[in-house]
Design a protein around this motif. Structure first.
Motif, mmCIF file in Angstrom:
data_model
loop_
_atom_site.group_PDB
_atom_site.id
_atom_site.type_symbol
_atom_site.label_atom_id
_atom_site.label_comp_id
_atom_site.label_asym_id
_atom_site.label_seq_id
_atom_site.Cartn_x
_atom_site.Cartn_y
_atom_site.Cartn_z
ATOM 1 N N UNK A 33 -1.710 1.144 11.181
ATOM 2 C CA UNK A 33 -2.978 0.474 11.485
ATOM 3 C C UNK A 33 -2.999 -0.860 10.739
ATOM 4 N N UNK A 34 -3.923 -1.696 11.082
ATOM 5 C CA UNK A 34 -4.035 -2.996 10.414
ATOM 6 C C UNK A 34 -4.292 -2.813 8.911
ATOM 7 N N UNK A 35 -5.154 -1.870 8.575
ATOM 8 C CA UNK A 35 -5.453 -1.626 7.165
ATOM 9 C C UNK A 35 -4.229 -1.089 6.421
ATOM 10 N N UNK A 36 -3.484 -0.179 7.065
ATOM 11 C CA UNK A 36 -2.267 0.346 6.443
ATOM 12 C C UNK A 36 -1.230 -0.751 6.233
ATOM 13 N N UNK A 37 -1.086 -1.618 7.228
ATOM 14 C CA UNK A 37 -0.127 -2.714 7.111
ATOM 15 C C UNK A 37 -0.501 -3.654 5.967
ATOM 16 N N UNK A 38 -1.778 -3.988 5.872
ATOM 17 C CA UNK A 38 -2.228 -4.868 4.800
ATOM 18 C C UNK A 38 -1.997 -4.225 3.430
ATOM 19 N N UNK A 39 -2.310 -2.927 3.312
ATOM 20 C CA UNK A 39 -2.130 -2.217 2.035
ATOM 21 C C UNK A 39 -0.654 -2.149 1.653
ATOM 22 N N UNK A 40 0.192 -1.942 2.651
ATOM 23 C CA UNK A 40 1.639 -1.849 2.395
ATOM 24 C C UNK A 40 2.195 -3.189 1.931
ATOM 25 N N UNK A 41 1.846 -4.261 2.615
ATOM 26 C CA UNK A 41 2.352 -5.588 2.247
ATOM 27 C C UNK A 41 1.835 -6.008 0.872
ATOM 28 N N UNK A 42 0.571 -5.682 0.586
ATOM 29 C CA UNK A 42 0.019 -5.995 -0.732
ATOM 30 C C UNK A 42 0.731 -5.183 -1.816
ATOM 31 N N UNK A 43 1.025 -3.918 -1.520
ATOM 32 C CA UNK A 43 1.732 -3.078 -2.471
ATOM 33 C C UNK A 43 3.130 -3.594 -2.762
ATOM 34 N N UNK A 44 3.845 -4.013 -1.721
ATOM 35 C CA UNK A 44 5.183 -4.589 -1.916
ATOM 36 C C UNK A 44 5.119 -5.839 -2.789
ATOM 37 N N UNK A 45 4.091 -6.635 -2.583
ATOM 38 C CA UNK A 45 3.931 -7.856 -3.386
ATOM 39 C C UNK A 45 3.699 -7.509 -4.852
#
Length: 274
Positions: free
Chosen positions: A45-57
């Protein structure tokens, strides 16, 4: 972005970086490793994608994964972790193993000084439910995390006390005093990699030995005859810690290595005779 594409953003196949990304993704999409492997085409989902990319950062910036997911496995337990606690390390399990191998009374009285998440105290209590286990920490928010972890795992027999080392305790004597105290020198190059974690739980004066010296020097007052102190320390501190034990009249002094063959835990016995 689907699961396969998300995993391909980080590291080579079979690398630790890829594994760390997988753990992060498991947390975000609420899947276990097998479910993740069997669902490569599932869209985030959009929220999951945002959380994942932020976590990787955040990982790229040096923040431990445990601070992002809020938990860390240790021994057989899954422990809550916050920025008020250190992240429990696998090397500390050597300290737990060392204490469990001691020949102690069935209802031994044990204290974990500077408990952090409660990792050592709770691991010991989970293996020896008849022991009387106390966990201390100088910082109340940290101790609150340890207490929450005790409740999470039903280890309600563990007692908690707030204060600096032995000052947290009512007068008594222990069969074992155990601790993973601060032992890193302020000038140590490793501190750069640990900048996300609380300095108070990492750094000690006297080249990282000040808190170890305090625990050993004051420990005899708190030990039963033939009781033990067992401490985790840096890989290059084994000889120095053995010397401190010897200076304070301990016997049966020995250093145990971790699985990478580095000095990791040193213990000594109170040689007083009843």
């Amino acid at each position: 972005m689907n699961i396969a594409q998300a995993l391909n953003l980080k590291g080579e196949i079979d690398s630790y970086e890829r594994q760390e990304a997988a753990w992060l993704l498991e947390h975000i999409v609420a899947m276990n490793a097998l479910e993740l492997k069997l669902s490569p085409e599932q869209e985030l989902t959009e929220l999951q994608q945002q959380a994942y990319l932020k976590g990787l950062q955040r990982i790229e910036q040096g923040e431990p994964l445990a601070y992002i997911t809020g938990s860390q496995p240790f021994w057989t337990l899954d422990l809550k972790v916050t920025h008020d606690t250190l992240v429990p390390r696998p090397d500390t399990e050597i300290l737990v193993e060392t204490v469990l191998k001691l020949k102690l009374d069935q209802k031994a009285n044990v204290v974990d000084l500077g408990t952090g998440t409660g990792a050592i105290a709770l691991a010991l209590a989970s293996e020896r439910p008849q022991w009387q286990v106390t966990a201390t920490d100088i910082y109340a928010p940290t101790l609150a995390v340890a207490q929450e972890n005790a409740v999470r795992h039903g280890l309600m027999q563990v007692k908690f006390a707030c204060g600096a080392w032995y000052a947290a305790l009512a007068p008594q004597q222990f069969d074992v005093i155990v601790s993973n105290p601060p032992y890193i020198d302020a000038e140590d190059a490793h501190m750069q990699k640990l900048k996300s974690e609380p300095e108070r739980a990492l750094i000690a004066d006297h080249h990282g030995l000040a808190d170890i010296e305090t625990i050993i020097a004051q420990g005899k007052t708190w030990l039963k005859p033939n009781g033990w102190i067992a401490l985790e320390h840096g890989c290059d501190q084994g000889r120095a810690v053995r010397d401190i034990f010897a200076q304070h009249g301990f016997s049966q002094i020995q250093t145990i290595q971790d699985y990478a063959a580095n000095d990791r835990v040193t213990m000594g016995q109170n040689c007083l005779i009843e």
